[in-house]
Every structure is written in structure tokens, then in C-alpha cells.
Design an enzyme around this catalytic site. Structure first.
Site, PDB file in Angstrom:
ATOM      1  N   HIS A 320       0.855  -1.191   0.000  1.00 31.00           N
ATOM      2  CA  HIS A 320       0.000   0.000   0.000  1.00 31.00           C
ATOM      3  C   HIS A 320       0.889   1.239   0.000  1.00 31.00           C
ATOM      4  O   HIS A 320       1.791   1.377   0.831  1.00 31.00           O
ATOM      5  CB  HIS A 320      -0.936   0.008   1.210  1.00 31.00           C
ATOM      6  CG  HIS A 320      -2.022   1.019   1.048  1.00 31.00           C
ATOM      7  ND1 HIS A 320      -3.200   0.762   0.378  1.00 31.00           N
ATOM      8  CD2 HIS A 320      -2.062   2.316   1.405  1.00 31.00           C
ATOM      9  CE1 HIS A 320      -3.931   1.856   0.353  1.00 31.00           C
ATOM     10  NE2 HIS A 320      -3.266   2.812   0.969  1.00 31.00           N
ATOM     11  N   ALA A 321       0.627   2.156  -0.946  1.00 32.21           N
ATOM     12  CA  ALA A 321       1.511   3.316  -1.150  1.00 32.21           C
ATOM     13  C   ALA A 321       1.663   4.124   0.132  1.00 32.21           C
ATOM     14  O   ALA A 321       0.691   4.333   0.870  1.00 32.21           O
ATOM     15  CB  ALA A 321       0.927   4.198  -2.248  1.00 32.21           C
ATOM     16  N   HIS A 350      -0.047  11.808  -5.592  1.00 35.75           N
ATOM     17  CA  HIS A 350      -0.568  11.845  -4.228  1.00 35.75           C
ATOM     18  C   HIS A 350       0.582  11.696  -3.229  1.00 35.75           C
ATOM     19  O   HIS A 350       0.741  12.494  -2.305  1.00 35.75           O
ATOM     20  CB  HIS A 350      -1.593  10.715  -4.024  1.00 35.75           C
ATOM     21  CG  HIS A 350      -2.101  10.627  -2.620  1.00 35.75           C
ATOM     22  ND1 HIS A 350      -3.247  11.257  -2.185  1.00 35.75           N
ATOM     23  CD2 HIS A 350      -1.578  10.011  -1.536  1.00 35.75           C
ATOM     24  CE1 HIS A 350      -3.410  11.029  -0.897  1.00 35.75           C
ATOM     25  NE2 HIS A 350      -2.420  10.273  -0.473  1.00 35.75           N
ATOM     26  N   GLU A 351       1.445  10.696  -3.467  1.00 35.52           N
ATOM     27  CA  GLU A 351       2.552  10.442  -2.524  1.00 35.52           C
ATOM     28  C   GLU A 351       3.601  11.545  -2.605  1.00 35.52           C
ATOM     29  O   GLU A 351       4.153  11.966  -1.590  1.00 35.52           O
ATOM     30  CB  GLU A 351       3.185   9.080  -2.808  1.00 35.52           C
ATOM     31  CG  GLU A 351       2.248   7.898  -2.617  1.00 35.52           C
ATOM     32  CD  GLU A 351       1.580   7.883  -1.247  1.00 35.52           C
ATOM     33  OE1 GLU A 351       0.406   7.472  -1.169  1.00 35.52           O
ATOM     34  OE2 GLU A 351       2.214   8.301  -0.262  1.00 35.52           O
ATOM     35  N   HIS A 354       2.794  14.326  -0.366  1.00 38.30           N
ATOM     36  CA  HIS A 354       3.221  14.146   1.032  1.00 38.30           C
ATOM     37  C   HIS A 354       4.684  14.569   1.197  1.00 38.30           C
ATOM     38  O   HIS A 354       5.032  15.284   2.130  1.00 38.30           O
ATOM     39  CB  HIS A 354       3.094  12.680   1.448  1.00 38.30           C
ATOM     40  CG  HIS A 354       1.703  12.187   1.675  1.00 38.30           C
ATOM     41  ND1 HIS A 354       0.846  12.762   2.581  1.00 38.30           N
ATOM     42  CD2 HIS A 354       1.029  11.150   1.121  1.00 38.30           C
ATOM     43  CE1 HIS A 354      -0.306  12.096   2.574  1.00 38.30           C
ATOM     44  NE2 HIS A 354      -0.229  11.129   1.699  1.00 38.30           N
ATOM     45  N   GLU A 378      -3.286  14.794   3.035  1.00 32.76           N
ATOM     46  CA  GLU A 378      -3.812  13.950   1.948  1.00 32.76           C
ATOM     47  C   GLU A 378      -4.226  14.775   0.735  1.00 32.76           C
ATOM     48  O   GLU A 378      -4.402  14.248  -0.352  1.00 32.76           O
ATOM     49  CB  GLU A 378      -5.008  13.133   2.452  1.00 32.76           C
ATOM     50  CG  GLU A 378      -4.693  12.193   3.591  1.00 32.76           C
ATOM     51  CD  GLU A 378      -3.519  11.272   3.310  1.00 32.76           C
ATOM     52  OE1 GLU A 378      -2.814  10.896   4.250  1.00 32.76           O
ATOM     53  OE2 GLU A 378      -3.282  10.931   2.122  1.00 32.76           O
ATOM     54  N   HIS A 480      -6.748   0.388   5.422  1.00 33.46           N
ATOM     55  CA  HIS A 480      -6.665   1.318   6.534  1.00 33.46           C
ATOM     56  C   HIS A 480      -7.275   0.763   7.804  1.00 33.46           C
ATOM     57  O   HIS A 480      -6.872   1.167   8.900  1.00 33.46           O
ATOM     58  CB  HIS A 480      -7.323   2.629   6.132  1.00 33.46           C
ATOM     59  CG  HIS A 480      -6.661   3.262   4.951  1.00 33.46           C
ATOM     60  ND1 HIS A 480      -6.760   2.710   3.681  1.00 33.46           N
ATOM     61  CD2 HIS A 480      -5.894   4.343   4.814  1.00 33.46           C
ATOM     62  CE1 HIS A 480      -6.072   3.433   2.838  1.00 33.46           C
ATOM     63  NE2 HIS A 480      -5.525   4.435   3.488  1.00 33.46           N
ATOM     64  N   TYR A 490      -9.244  11.432   4.504  1.00 33.11           N
ATOM     65  CA  TYR A 490      -9.456  11.413   3.054  1.00 33.11           C
ATOM     66  C   TYR A 490     -10.793  12.087   2.708  1.00 33.11           C
ATOM     67  O   TYR A 490     -10.913  12.760   1.696  1.00 33.11           O
ATOM     68  CB  TYR A 490      -9.440   9.980   2.537  1.00 33.11           C
ATOM     69  CG  TYR A 490      -8.129   9.281   2.790  1.00 33.11           C
ATOM     70  CD1 TYR A 490      -8.005   8.340   3.811  1.00 33.11           C
ATOM     71  CD2 TYR A 490      -6.999   9.588   2.044  1.00 33.11           C
ATOM     72  CE1 TYR A 490      -6.797   7.713   4.057  1.00 33.11           C
ATOM     73  CE2 TYR A 490      -5.795   8.963   2.290  1.00 33.11           C
ATOM     74  CZ  TYR A 490      -5.692   8.035   3.297  1.00 33.11           C
ATOM     75  OH  TYR A 490      -4.493   7.428   3.557  1.00 33.11           O
TER      76      TYR A 490
HETATM   77  C1  SLC Z   1      -2.584   6.555  -1.535  1.00 29.47           C
HETATM   78  C2  SLC Z   1      -2.868   6.367  -0.288  1.00 29.47           C
HETATM   79  C3  SLC Z   1      -1.769   6.360   0.733  1.00 29.47           C
HETATM   80 SE1  SLC Z   1      -1.866   7.775   1.994  1.00 29.47          SE
HETATM   81  C4  SLC Z   1      -4.268   6.068   0.175  1.00 29.47           C
HETATM   82  O1  SLC Z   1      -4.394   5.243   1.069  1.00 29.47           O
HETATM   83  N1  SLC Z   1      -5.356   6.686  -0.354  1.00 29.47           N
HETATM   84  C5  SLC Z   1      -5.351   7.759  -1.349  1.00 29.47           C
HETATM   85  C6  SLC Z   1      -6.803   8.016  -1.673  1.00 29.47           C
HETATM   86  C7  SLC Z   1      -7.646   7.264  -0.695  1.00 29.47           C
HETATM   87  C8  SLC Z   1      -6.714   6.287   0.053  1.00 29.47           C
HETATM   88  C9  SLC Z   1      -7.005   4.841  -0.353  1.00 29.47           C
HETATM   89  O2  SLC Z   1      -6.261   4.314  -1.178  1.00 29.47           O
HETATM   90  O3  SLC Z   1      -7.998   4.284   0.164  1.00 29.47           O
HETATM   91 ZN    ZN Z   2      -1.853   9.912   1.394  1.00 34.78          ZN
END
Ligand code: SLC
Ligand code: ZN
Length: 597
Positions: A320-321, A350-351, A354, A378, A480, A490
Site C-alpha cells: 500500500h503506497a 498523491h505520494e 506528502h 492527503e 486502513h 481522506y
Molecule cells: C494513496 C494512499 C496512501 Se496515503 C491512500 O491510502 N489513499 C489515497 C486516496 C484514498 C486512500 C485509499 O487508497 O484508500
Molecule cells: Zn496519502
């Protein structure tokens, strides 16, 4: 006298802050070692390091209590003491702290290493979420195959996490109480520094719900056209496995067969990037170049050396990024399992957002090296990605060939953005409304899974493809929840990024209300120093001021509001309303016909 005491307090807190920076560096390095090579040994080392740091944090916390910092004159000094006076999970006794870390790392490593069997070849059982299941879910359109992938993933990553999750809830709530919070829900909400956070979330949802309902009704009709009304009902929730994403949190992968004007050329940058032999590093270089074009900071040399941007083949990692600050002013990293497609092109921005935030506030005391609130962190990368995904920018960088910006193309573009951004809001809202109830105890363990689905049906208008029971635990099939990452950040981000985008577009001269040649949907702030400097001024603040001050610095607003988002999507909302009237589509959804839980 107070003057002398305050001076003494300042000396103390500044040396404490330096020590904190060293500690955070040590913890980040050990957590990186574990999540980039998941082994029992690395997990034990990470837990050991955390325990040692907890001892030091506890000692420091005892010391801060000796200062009457609430009476200090200096706002910043008071704010530093206030933040240091909150100990966090380190307040737990060692044995419980260890159990809490083991329950979270147990869930997270299960999620990272879970495998399922293929639909077509039941002997092939090495499919991981990334890249295998994600790509199948994006490409396949056979409802039976999608149902198989959905059920198997929710079994492997969700149900299996349930025992760890219930232990985590108990221990995490104990930590909350040791920090003078009623429960973790209150603790998580305290990060937003407003006393009506939950009411604000509900108000934002009320404001955006009419738009979501129109989009939901339109997509349900297009899915019914494709799959038939025995699979997609005319007035009920949408089956969650048909929306192109394992969690139905973004519906971008069904754009190709649901977009308003199918005969208009589709901008499919996944295809174009593959045609142009894009590599992961190329995506990162393009993103870095965009930030530099705004007069923001270039990625430092260690970023390029230490980041992991492709999935290793020789070990298990958390795919997961994520973006990492090592708090030494030069070591910043991203870890992600990049695939060459639109979704990872956006994730990369997105990354990188950060990392840019880390760089912009790296002069702050360590305690202020955070987003103004978690949603701000975010929103940075996504705000830049709103410019990058504009047709104008994609043409600029050769990822799309010019198409006359006519009305139909514009509606297709807004639809493409809407099935990503509007659709996400009820999903994000559901995830933490569910967990607030769990931490408060209003949702008892015997009701976890069915309550989760009642919320998903009520807010998102989706339903599971098969019956569910309390043997399942579908919430943990989302990263998450298994990794203990709060999610309202988010929801906040997807609202405020449109406030940020609108302000930046006006600063860049790219958006002039009422000027049809300067539309928000066409805005691309690329190379605008004015926009970049304004963004930088907000990011440099970190968490040194309450977030309304940071938001005001960039947008002139001091509240989260959906006005930016509604302004951006207005033409789409008008089109959807007219289209749903034309087809006589039922707006909203009746309770599901199947008693699935
Ligand atoms: C890219 C990330 C790492 Se902070 C992320 O978890 N995001 C970005 C958008 C929503 C959420 C998800 O993937 O559920
Ligand atoms: Zn993020």
C-alpha cells in the site's frame, strides 16, 4: 517570576524537541525496515525499538508536566507544550503496548501477504492484491468472476483479521483513556481541533448528497443496461462488485462503458503510457518536474536512492503506497508497488504531495512537522493531480492528442473526475462512521459486519454480491482498517482539495468565474510561480497554527465547504439531472430486496 519561568520553559522544550527528532528518525528507520521486508525478526526489532522510545517519551512527558505552560504568553510555546503534553499510545504499560502492536502488525502483515485462487484456474492460488487482483478487478467484466474475486479477498483479508481487530479495539481504547479521551473516536477527532467535527462531516455529506444521488442513479442505469435487471435493480442499491474497485471507493474503471458520450474519444492514459513505454521512474520524474515548475522544492538525492517504487520479487513488503519523513532534513522516501496505469499515475502525485509537504515544513520544530490537520496532508498531491488530469495538461505532456473542447467532451471529462472524486465521499464517510461506533461501543462486536453493511447501503447505496454473516469482517478487507490508519482525513481531503484547487487556479490566472475561456475544469496551474508560492506559504506552516489559519492563507476561507467541489462539478450535476429525468431513472435507492445480513 513568569518571564523567567517562560524563558526556562522555552529552553527546555527546544532541547526536548531535538531529542524527539532523533527518536522519530530511529522509529521511522525500524518501521521502514519491517514494512519493506516483512519477517518475524524485523517485526520483533520494530516492536523493541518502539518500546525503548516509549520509555523515553514517558520520561519526557513527566518533565513537561512540571511547567505551567498554560500561563505562558507565547502562543507557539504554549502550542508546543500542549502537543508534548499528549503522550499517545506510549501511555500503555509495556505488556499491553506490545499486545497492541502485535495485533496491528498481525492484521497488516496478513493484509500484505494474503493470496487467493484464480477464478479460471482453481489450482493457481498465488494471486496477491497488488498487482494481480487489482488488475483483474479493473479489467474483468464477468459478474461471476468479479464475485469470486470479491468473496475470496474479503475472506482472506477481512474475516481472518477479526480476532486481532477486537483485541486492537480494546487496547487502543485503553490508550485513549490514558490520554484523557473517552475513546479512540474522540482521540481521532481531536486531531481536527474543532469541537463539532462529526457534525461538520454530516453537514458536508448533506450538501454533496444530491449530486452523489444523481451520479449513482445514472451509473446504476448504465450498469443495468449492461448486466440486466436481474443483476442490477432499477431502484435498489448497486452490487458492490460491479464498480471496478474492490471497495467500490472509486468507479473510474467502469468509465469506458458508462461515460455519457461514448462516441467521443476516451482519454485512456493507461493505454498511452504503455504505448510510450512509461516506467515507474518516469512517472516520478514527471511529478517532480511539475512541483519544480511551481517553484517548489526538488526531490533530494536520498529520495531517489532510498525509495522503493516497484514491487520486489524476493520478499514480502507492505505494497500500500506510503510516504515517509525520516526527520533528518534529507532522507524522505516513497514505498509503492507501481504499475503503469492511470491509477498509479495519480497515486504517484498523491505520494509526492506528502513528500513536498515534508520538505516545505522541514525547518519547523519536529512537533510541528505535520499537516495543518490530517486531511491537509492527503490533499496536497491530489490538488496537483487535479491540474495534471486536465485535458489541457495531458495534451501538454503528450499523454493525450488534442480534441476540440466541446460540450460533450467536457461532460465526459467531468464524469471521469466525478466517478473518482464524488463517489469516494460516501465510502470515506462510512469507513470512519463505522469505526467511531466500534470505538464508542455503540456497535457491539456481534453486530460489526452487519452494521458495516447497513452503513454502506444507507450512505453509499451499494450492497454485497453475496450474503454476509458475522463470520465475515468485511471492513478489515480495506487496508486502513487492517493497518490502523484513520480515514476521515481522506473525506476532508476530497472536500478541501477543491477549495485549494479553485484558489490556486485563480492565482494562476487559469480560472475566472463566468469567463467561458477560463473554466475550472480546464485549469492547469503548471509553471505558475504565483500559485506555487501561495501553496508553499501554506505548507511551510506545518501544524504550527490551527488549520483554519493555514486554509485562510491559501483560500481566504476558514471552513471546510463543498462550494469548491460543487462549482467544479456544476455542469455535470445539471447534465445528470436532465439525463435522469429523460430516462425516468429513480433517484436514490430503496432498501435492498435481499436480506443479505
Ligand atoms: C494513496 C494512499 C496512501 Se496515503 C491512500 O491510502 N489513499 C489515497 C486516496 C484514498 C486512500 C485509499 O487508497 O484508500
Ligand atoms: Zn496519502
Amino acid at each position: 517570576d513568569l518571564e523567567a519561568l517562560e524563558h526556562e520553559g522555552r529552553e527546555y522544550i527546544l532541547q526536548l524537541d531535538k531529542a524527539m527528532g532523533k527518536r522519530r528518525n530511529t522509529v521511522s528507520l525500524s518501521e521502514w525496515a519491517y514494512t519493506s521486508n516483512i519477517t518475524k525478526e524485523n517485526e520483533d526489532k520494530w516492536i523493541q525499538v518502539r518500546l525503548e522510545q516509549a520509555q523515553e517519551e514517558k520520561r519526557a512527558w513527566e518533565e513537561t508536566k512540571m511547567y505551567r505552560w498554560q500561563d505562558f504568553q507565547d502562543f507557539t510555546l504554549r502550542r508546543m507544550f500542549k502537543k508534548y503534553s499528549q503522550l499517545g499510545v506510549s501511555a500503555l504499560p509495556d505488556d499491553k503496548y506490545k499486545l497492541l502492536m502485535r495485533s496491528v502488525s498481525g492484521m497488516e502483515s496478513n493484509y500484505a501477504t494474503a493470496k487467493i485462487c484464480s477464478y479460471k484456474d482453481p489450482t493457481k492460488c498465488d494471486l496477491a492484491l497488488e498487482p494481480d487482483i487489482t488488475e483483474l478487478f479493473a479489467k474483468r467484466q464477468d459478474p461471476e468472476e468479479l464475485k469470486h474475486l470479491w468473496v475470496e479477498w474479503h475472506k482472506a483479508a477481512g474475516a481472518k483479521a477479526r480476532p486481532n481487530f477486537t483485541e486492537y479495539v480494546t487496547l487502543y481504547n485503553e490508550a485513549a483513556k490514558l490520554n484523557d479521551f473517552k475513546d479512540v473516536a474522540e482521540w481521532w477527532q481531536s486531531e481536527y481541533e474543532v469541537d463539532d467535527f462529526e457534525q461538520q462531516l454530516a453537514k458536508l455529506w448533506e450538501d454533496v448528497k444530491p449530486l452523489y444521488q444523481q451520479l449513482h442513479a445514472y451509473v446504476r442505469k448504465r450498469l443495468r443496461d449492461k448486466y440486466g435487471d436481474h443483476i442490477v435493480s432499477a431502484r435498489g442499491p448497486i452490487p458492490a462488485h460491479l464498480l471496478g474497485n474492490m471497495w467500490a471507493q472509486t468507479w473510474s474503471n467502469i468509465e469506458s462503458f458508462t461515460r455519457p458520450y461514448p462516441d467521443k474519444k476516451e482519454i485512456d492514459i493507461s493505454h498511452t503510457m504503455k504505448e510510450q513505454n512509461f516506467t515507474a521512474i518516469k512517472m516520478f520524474q514527471m511529478s517532480d518536474e511539475f512541483f519544480r515548475s511551481l517553484n517548489l522544492t526538488a526531490m533530494p538525492e536520498k529520495f531517489w536512492k532510498n525509495s522503493i517504487i516497484e514491487k520486489p520479487t524476493d520478499r514480502d513488503i507492505v505494497c500500500h503506497a506510503s510516504a515517509w519523513d525520516f526527520y533528518d532534513g534529507e532522507d524522505f522516501r516513497i514505498k509503492q508497488c507501481t504499475t503503469i496505469d492511470r491509477e498509479y499515475f495519480e497515486t504517484t502525485h498523491h505520494e509526492m504531495g506528502h513528500i513536498q509537504y515534508f520538505l516545505q515544513y522541514s525547518h519547523q520544530p519536529f512537533i510541528f512537522r505535520d499537516g495543518a490537520n490530517p486531511g491537509f496532508h492527503e490533499a496536497v498531491g491530489d490538488t496537483i493531480a487535479l491540474s495534471v488530469s486536465s485535458p489541457k495538461h495531458l495534451r501538454r505532456v503528450g499523454l493525450s492528442t488534442g480534441d476540440a473542447e466541446d460540450e460533450q467532451t467536457e461532460i465526459n471529462q467531468l464524469y471521469k473526475m466525478g466517478i473518482d472524486k464524488i463517489v469516494f465521499l460516501p465510502f470515506a464517510y462510512t469507513l470512519d462512521m463505522f469505526r467511531y461506533g466500534v470505538f464508542r461501543g455503540t456497535t457491539p462486536p456481534e453486530d460489526y459486519n452487519c452494521h458495516y453493511w447497513r452503513l454502506r447501503e444507507m450512505l453509499q447505496g451499494v450492497e454485497p454480491p453475496v450474503n454476509r454473516t458475522e463470520e465475515d469482517f468485511d471492513a478489515a478487507a480495506k487496508y486502513h482498517v487492517s493497518a490502523n490508519v484513520e480515514y476521515a482525513r481522506y473525506y476532508v481531503s476530497f472536500i478541501i482539495q477543491f477549495q485549494f484547487h479553485r484558489a490556486l487556479c485563480q492565482l494562476a490566472g487559469e480560472y475566472v468565474p463566468e469567463d467561458l475561456n477560463k473554466k475550472l475544469v480546464d485549469c492547469d496551474i503548471y509553471q505558475s510561480i504565483a500559485a506555487g508560492n501561495a501553496l508553499s506559504n501554506m505548507l511551510k506552516m506545518g501544524s504550527s497554527k490551527p488549520w483554519p489559519d493555514a486554509m485562510e492563507a491559501l483560500t481566504g476561507q476558514r471552513q471546510m465547504k463543498v462550494d469548491g467541489l460543487l462549482e467544479y462539478f456544476r455542469p455535470l450535476q445539471e447534465w445528470l439531472t436532465a439525463e435522469n429525468q429523460r430516462t425516468g431513472e429513480y433517484i436514490g435507492w430503496e432498501p435492498s430486496k435481499t436480506q443479505y445480513c
